[in-house]
Design an enzyme around this catalytic site. Structure first.
Site, PDB file in Angstrom:
ATOM      1  N   GLY A   1     -11.846 -40.056 -33.216  1.00  0.00           N
ATOM      2  CA  GLY A   1     -11.686 -39.969 -31.759  1.00  0.00           C
ATOM      3  C   GLY A   1     -11.217 -38.597 -31.321  1.00  0.00           C
TER       4      GLY A   1
ATOM      5  N   LYS B   1     -24.700 -45.352 -30.004  1.00  0.00           N
ATOM      6  CA  LYS B   1     -24.688 -45.063 -31.447  1.00  0.00           C
ATOM      7  C   LYS B   1     -23.802 -46.109 -32.118  1.00  0.00           C
ATOM      8  CE  LYS B   1     -22.827 -43.198 -34.643  1.00  0.00           C
ATOM      9  NZ  LYS B   1     -22.503 -44.062 -35.809  1.00  0.00           N
TER      10      LYS B   1
ATOM     11  N   GLY C   1     -13.154 -46.246 -31.997  1.00  0.00           N
ATOM     12  CA  GLY C   1     -13.135 -46.029 -33.446  1.00  0.00           C
ATOM     13  C   GLY C   1     -11.768 -45.545 -33.884  1.00  0.00           C
ATOM     14  N   SER C   2     -11.744 -44.839 -34.998  1.00  0.00           N
ATOM     15  CA  SER C   2     -10.465 -44.409 -35.562  1.00  0.00           C
ATOM     16  C   SER C   2      -9.884 -43.240 -34.757  1.00  0.00           C
ATOM     17  CB  SER C   2     -10.679 -43.967 -37.013  1.00  0.00           C
ATOM     18  OG  SER C   2     -11.605 -42.900 -37.047  1.00  0.00           O
ATOM     19  N   THR C   3      -8.585 -43.078 -34.872  1.00  0.00           N
ATOM     20  CA  THR C   3      -7.901 -41.994 -34.161  1.00  0.00           C
ATOM     21  C   THR C   3      -8.432 -40.633 -34.625  1.00  0.00           C
ATOM     22  OG1 THR C   3      -5.968 -43.357 -33.801  1.00  0.00           O
ATOM     23  CG2 THR C   3      -5.617 -40.973 -33.750  1.00  0.00           C
TER      24      THR C   3
ATOM     25  N   CYS D   1      -8.599 -53.957 -33.782  1.00  0.00           N
ATOM     26  CA  CYS D   1      -7.713 -52.834 -33.453  1.00  0.00           C
ATOM     27  C   CYS D   1      -6.338 -53.302 -32.981  1.00  0.00           C
ATOM     28  CB  CYS D   1      -8.364 -51.949 -32.403  1.00  0.00           C
ATOM     29  SG  CYS D   1      -8.892 -52.884 -30.964  1.00  0.00           S
TER      30      CYS D   1
ATOM     31  N   GLU E   1      -2.350 -47.840 -40.155  1.00  0.00           N
ATOM     32  CA  GLU E   1      -3.294 -48.920 -39.854  1.00  0.00           C
ATOM     33  C   GLU E   1      -4.076 -49.263 -41.123  1.00  0.00           C
ATOM     34  OE1 GLU E   1      -6.854 -48.026 -37.553  1.00  0.00           O
ATOM     35  OE2 GLU E   1      -6.444 -49.774 -36.310  1.00  0.00           O
TER      36      GLU E   1
ATOM     37  N   GLU F   1     -10.983 -45.250 -27.326  1.00  0.00           N
ATOM     38  CA  GLU F   1     -10.256 -46.479 -27.693  1.00  0.00           C
ATOM     39  C   GLU F   1     -10.057 -46.413 -29.198  1.00  0.00           C
ATOM     40  OE1 GLU F   1      -9.214 -48.433 -25.404  1.00  0.00           O
ATOM     41  OE2 GLU F   1     -10.404 -47.690 -23.731  1.00  0.00           O
TER      42      GLU F   1
END
Ligand code: NAD
Length: 512
Positions: A268, A211, A263-265, A319, A416, A285
């Site tokens: 995730g 995806k 992707g983003s925290t 990242c 971030e 990640e």
């Protein structure tokens, strides 16, 4: 919205940039009109009939329309991957056959590199040179590296102490493919990160539903076609395009046995919850706010160049970007002077122009997010040393930006940004540098700049980061595991650790 793509039937505007139009006409994928999912070896229209415009962030013009998937599309793709996994011809494939197919795929990524890199520049604004070097050349080399692992996965024969009279016991372990893998990837390195997941999964004997990000689905769709050309059977690699809704449906699918997410925290964590619900294996990640620590004995020219590359590569949408400079007081002004000069000298423009050093951000949405982060930084009291504003009028360009923030408490120093924004904080001694470096919820990467080998060795173990560079930043190797600590993630991409994470360890205990 104006369209550059004659295949979509929208009349192309007269103000279109010639360079972009010529690029577009050389990319067969884009001339097919609307793009479906790629499932079971063929393009498939989305069941809900919805499509999303894919926009060139340098021109704000539509270059393609890609399927906006639904949970139903996900069901079909997972069923296809499941069937391919169960099919006897896939199960009977020798590891050497998987290796051969992955080698062929690596070669196809390389030989189709011009098209793939042009797609990356068009959909994501990435410099063409960066797309060639990282997504295409780096991606192809990684697939070849993973091809080697297909024939090297092994269990162990283990001596046992079983005390059951009258029998002898043989005990050993096997590594078996985990099953259907969901690979969910972001927009910053769409091809490279997709390959980081797809290649080890296929090497281990799994099948995949990939995806891509809603903004950047084009190279993933092309990759799935190339996998068929490389000899992989239909269903081994499926691609479902669309946004968070599709990702969530895929992550929650009960037949998915392994989720590999980048992707983003925040997203995730949601994926992690879904994985736990099904007890699917997962790696995450996630985001980062990585420090670059410059000690006062460092080579300042080298440090300035490395940190500049570390924060402005792909407009800071990396990242591991070196987004927090921590600099020792004695060299602060000299280093900052070099960084500000370098930032101001960067040439901003289209990724297709070979002279460009800084391209656009990926989308209007992300541009707004980065501009808000800059504004908040200003309001919080960080001092702008350069940049902080939009560049140009069309396209999502932001000037390279450097803030000075000795408090290290402003939002721009802590959150971030994922844009070309560096904050600089001064420290007096190494203990303070380590404290500042670790004062973050993230733990993805860090760099240390010093001429002293012993200073470097003393600092490295004290940093809470998944990867630490010394006198460099953003250098990865296919064999070196890559993953984050704390809120930067769980598990690893790359290296042996990655391919093994697509297997289950089965223990066998035989009475003989
Ligand atoms: P994102 O989290 O918004 O999206 C990443 C992917 O997840 C996309 O495909 C998206 O559609 C999907 N997604 C979003 N919400 C989901 C949900 N609830 N369930 C399932 N899937 C969902 O991230 P992004 O904006 O595409 O990428 C930027 C982020 O990615 C940054 O935080 C960056 O640090 C991180 N990143 C991390 C690494 C790494 O290796 N650690 C590498 C690149 C990017």
């Amino acid at each position: 919205m104006a369209s550059l793509n004659p295949g979509l039937g929208t009349p192309a505007g007269s103000d279109l940039r010639r360079a972009s139009r010529e690029q577009l006409e050389r990319i067969p994928l884009l001339l097919r009109g609307r793009l479906g999912h790629f499932v079971d070896g063929a393009s498939q229209v989305p069941r809900a009939g919805r499509y999303r415009r894919i926009v060139d962030p340098a021109t704000e013009l539509t270059i393609a329309e890609a399927a906006e998937g639904s949970a139903e599309d996900v069901d079909v793709a997972v069923a296809s991957a499941r069937m391919a996994f169960e099919r006897s011809n896939w199960r009977r494939l020798r590891p050497a056959d998987r290796e051969r197919m992955l080698c062929a795929l690596s070669e196809l990524v390389r030989t189709n590199g011009e098209e793939l890199s042009a797609l990356e520049t068009l959909q994501g604004g990435k410099l063409r040179s960066v797309a060639r070097r990282i997504d295409v050349e780096g991606g192809a080399e990684f697939v070849r590296y993973m091809a080697g692992w297909a024939t090297k996965l092994e269990g162990q024969t283990i001596d046992n102490s079983i005390r059951i009279p009258g029998r002898q016991w043989v005990t050993f372990t096997r590594r078996e493919p985990v099953g259907v893998v969901a690979a969910i990837v972001p927009w910053n390195f769409p091809l490279a990160i997709a390959l980081w997941k797809v290649a080890p999964a296929l090497a281990a004997g799994c099948t995949v539903v990939l995806k891509p990000s809603a903004e950047t689905p084009l190279t993933a769709l092309r990759l799935a076609e190339l996998a068929i050309e490389a000899g992989f059977p239909a269903g081994a690699l499926n691609v479902v395009t669309g946004g968070a809704e599709v990702g969530a449906a895929l992550a929650a699918h009960p037949q998915v046995r392994r989720i590999s997410f980048t992707g983003s925290t925040e997203a995730g964590k949601r994926v992690g919850h879904s994985a736990i619900e099904n007890l699917a294996r997962f790696t995450l990640e996630l985001g980062g706010k990585s420090p670059a620590i410059v000690l006062d004995d460092a080579d300042l020219d080298e440090a300035a160049e490395g940190i500049c590359g570390g924060i402005f590569l792909h407009q800071g949408q990396v990242c591991t970007a070196s987004s927090r400079l921590l600099v020792q007081r004695r060299v602060r002004d000299r280093l900052l002077g070099r960084l500000v000069r370098a930032a101001r000298a960067l040439r901003i423009g289209s990724g297709f122009d070979p002279d460009t050093q800084l391209g656009p951000l990926v989308s209007a949405h992300h541009f707004e997010r980065v501009m808000r982060a800059i504004e908040r930084g200003r309001l919080d009291g960080a001092t702008l040393a350069t940049g902080g504003v939009r560049a140009g009028e069309a396209g999502w360009f932001v000037e390279p930006t450097i803030f000075v923030d000795d408090s290290a408490r402003t939002s721009v120093s802590r959150e971030e940004v994922f844009g070309p924004v560096l904050t600089a904080t001064t420290f007096d001694d190494v203990d303070e540098a380590v404290r500042l470096a670790n004062d973050t919820r993230y733990g993805l990467a860090a760099s240390v700049w010093t001429r002293s080998l012993s200073a470097a060795h003393r600092i490295v173990p004290r940093l809470d980061a998944g990867i630490v560079w010394v006198n460099s930043h953003n250098v990865l190797d296919n064999a070196l595991p890559f993953g984050g600590m704390r809120q930067s993630g769980v598990g690893h991409d790359l290296g042996r650790a990655s391919v093994e994470s697509f297997t289950e360890l089965k223990s066998v205990c035989m009475a003989v």
